[in-house]
Design a protein around this motif. Structure first.
Motif, PDB file in Angstrom:
ATOM      1  N   UNK A 179       0.725  -1.099   0.118  1.00  0.00           N
ATOM      2  CA  UNK A 179      -0.004  -0.082  -0.094  1.00  0.00           C
ATOM      3  C   UNK A 179       0.797   1.280  -0.008  1.00  0.00           C
ATOM      4  N   UNK A 180       0.238   2.259  -0.511  1.00  0.00           N
ATOM      5  CA  UNK A 180       0.940   3.793  -0.598  1.00  0.00           C
ATOM      6  C   UNK A 180      -0.021   4.664   0.321  1.00  0.00           C
ATOM      7  N   UNK A 224       1.298   4.100   8.867  1.00  0.00           N
ATOM      8  CA  UNK A 224       1.907   2.925   8.243  1.00  0.00           C
ATOM      9  C   UNK A 224       2.452   1.787   9.298  1.00  0.00           C
ATOM     10  N   UNK A 225       2.355   0.484   8.535  1.00  0.00           N
ATOM     11  CA  UNK A 225       2.833  -0.609   9.410  1.00  0.00           C
ATOM     12  C   UNK A 225       3.956  -1.254   8.424  1.00  0.00           C
ATOM     13  N   UNK A 243       3.462  -2.065   4.131  1.00  0.00           N
ATOM     14  CA  UNK A 243       3.053  -0.485   3.826  1.00  0.00           C
ATOM     15  C   UNK A 243       4.311   0.154   3.486  1.00  0.00           C
ATOM     16  N   UNK A 244       4.232   1.088   2.398  1.00  0.00           N
ATOM     17  CA  UNK A 244       5.553   1.956   2.059  1.00  0.00           C
ATOM     18  C   UNK A 244       5.368   3.036   3.013  1.00  0.00           C
ATOM     19  N   UNK A 245       6.298   3.383   3.660  1.00  0.00           N
ATOM     20  CA  UNK A 245       6.508   4.663   4.374  1.00  0.00           C
ATOM     21  C   UNK A 245       6.580   5.834   3.883  1.00  0.00           C
ATOM     22  N   UNK A 246       6.236   7.155   4.467  1.00  0.00           N
ATOM     23  CA  UNK A 246       6.206   8.176   3.694  1.00  0.00           C
ATOM     24  C   UNK A 246       7.621   8.855   3.806  1.00  0.00           C
ATOM     25  N   UNK A 247       7.831   9.668   2.675  1.00  0.00           N
ATOM     26  CA  UNK A 247       9.264  10.285   2.556  1.00  0.00           C
ATOM     27  C   UNK A 247       8.762  11.646   1.820  1.00  0.00           C
ATOM     28  N   UNK A 261       6.641   5.973  -0.144  1.00  0.00           N
ATOM     29  CA  UNK A 261       5.589   6.750  -0.544  1.00  0.00           C
ATOM     30  C   UNK A 261       6.391   8.137  -0.683  1.00  0.00           C
ATOM     31  N   UNK A 262       6.520   8.420  -1.799  1.00  0.00           N
ATOM     32  CA  UNK A 262       7.539   9.744  -1.901  1.00  0.00           C
ATOM     33  C   UNK A 262       6.229  10.686  -2.200  1.00  0.00           C
TER      34      UNK A 262
END
Length: 328
Positions: free
Chosen positions: A2-3, A11-12, A17-21, A208-209
């Motif tokens: 997931x994004x 996020x997990x 899960x794709x963590x945010x950046x 998740x960019x």
């Protein structure tokens, strides 16, 4: 996997899960640092921990606090900052060095549940972190010396024969990149493009960019560049260079070639006066901003948000950024 739809979405990591950046890029003097602090403070109000990670090739050096415009404790606004002043000037920091440190820092922040906010204008740093590092083998020193000794016109002519694809993508006066491409093909027998097709270690597909590129009006930006260099003089840039020169470092090191160091070195060595140094430094800053502006407008993916503005209205820019990051 997931994004995230917004920068502060939960996020997990264990669930894939794709963590945010967050990424705030822009030319020098475009207000990136202030925007990053504003964003982190906004996240804090929403119960999230935002941490700013430096992506500027001058601000990595401990020796260049003033000349790199490294944020002061007051300018940090109570927000954690990472990879600022991390390297000693005697140790050059390559894009690969920085990317390794940034990847480790961002991974640790994600495991802690924080939101990393990448801020800077060094395109090579950002590209290396997101896309990875090409496994180019060490360059034969004899070949490197021979290539670097060539006039740029001769090097470019040779590159058009030995790597025409790369030559077509470079400006004829871009001596640094021309020399790099030529030494790679001569030393390894393969072009730089071929090596770059095998890049490894990039994190672009793991996060998740949320990217935003600041592109202010050029004339307004150049005026800020002029004011910035004058302000650096007031803040003690001359003393900073005096201390740096006393270390007698190799003149070829990046810290010795940073904008402001050669110009102010001329004052200390009595080659020209301070007014001349200020004029040279301001011009060098404008030239650098122009190169960054061009790269950031054309090189990053088209879907990256470009935020263009005519005046430095902090409220307007902040609102645009928050909207791009799904925070309004």
């Amino acid at each position: 996997m997931s994004t995230a739809n917004s920068l502060d979405a939960p996020y997990d990591l264990e669930a894939g899960n794709r963590p945010p950046l967050a990424l705030i890029a822009g030319p020098t003097a475009s207000g990136k640092s202030d925007c990053a602090v504003m964003l982190a403070q906004h996240l804090e109000k929403r119960g999230k921990r935002g941490v700013i990670v430096n992506a500027d090739s001058s601000q990595v050096y401990a020796d260049l606090s003033v000349l790199s415009a490294r944020p002061s404790p007051e300018e940090m606004g109570g927000i954690e900052h990472r990879l600022f002043g991390r390297w000693d000037g005697a140790q050059g920091c390559s894009a690969a060095d920085w990317a390794n440190a940034a990847r480790e820092t961002i991974g640790r922040l994600h495991r802690e549940g924080a939101v990393p906010i990448l801020v800077g204008g060094t395109g090579l740093y950002i590209r290396t972190l997101l896309e990875g590092i090409a496994p180019v083998p060490p360059i034969d020193p004899a070949i490197r010396d021979a290539v670097r000794a060539l006039p740029v016109t001769e090097a470019y002519a040779a590159l058009k024969t030995e790597d025409p694809e790369r030559a077509a993508r470079l400006a004829p006066a871009d001596g640094t990149r021309i020399a790099r491409a030529l030494e790679v093909v001569r030393s390894s027998g393969r072009t730089l493009t071929q090596w770059q097709a095998e890049t490894t270690g990039g994190i672009g597909d793991q996060v998740s960019l949320f990217p935003a590129i600041l592109l202010p009006d050029r004339q307004a930006l150049y005026r800020r560049c002029d004011l910035r260099f004058e302000r650096m003089i007031e803040l003690g840039a001359l003393d900073e260079v005096r201390v740096l020169l006393a270390r007698e470092l190799d003149p070829s090191l990046p810290v010795m070639r940073a904008i402001g160091v050669p110009e102010l070195s001329g004052v200390l060595q009595e080659a020209w006066d301070l007014d001349e140094a200020i004029a040279r430094g301001a011009q060098a800053t404008r030239n650098y901003a122009k190169r960054q502006f061009t790269w950031l407008r054309h090189q990053p993916p088209r879907h990256w948000a470009r935020i263009e503005f005519d005046s430095f209205n902090e409220r307007l820019i902040s609102d645009l950024l928050l909207r791009k990051f799904g925070l309004t």
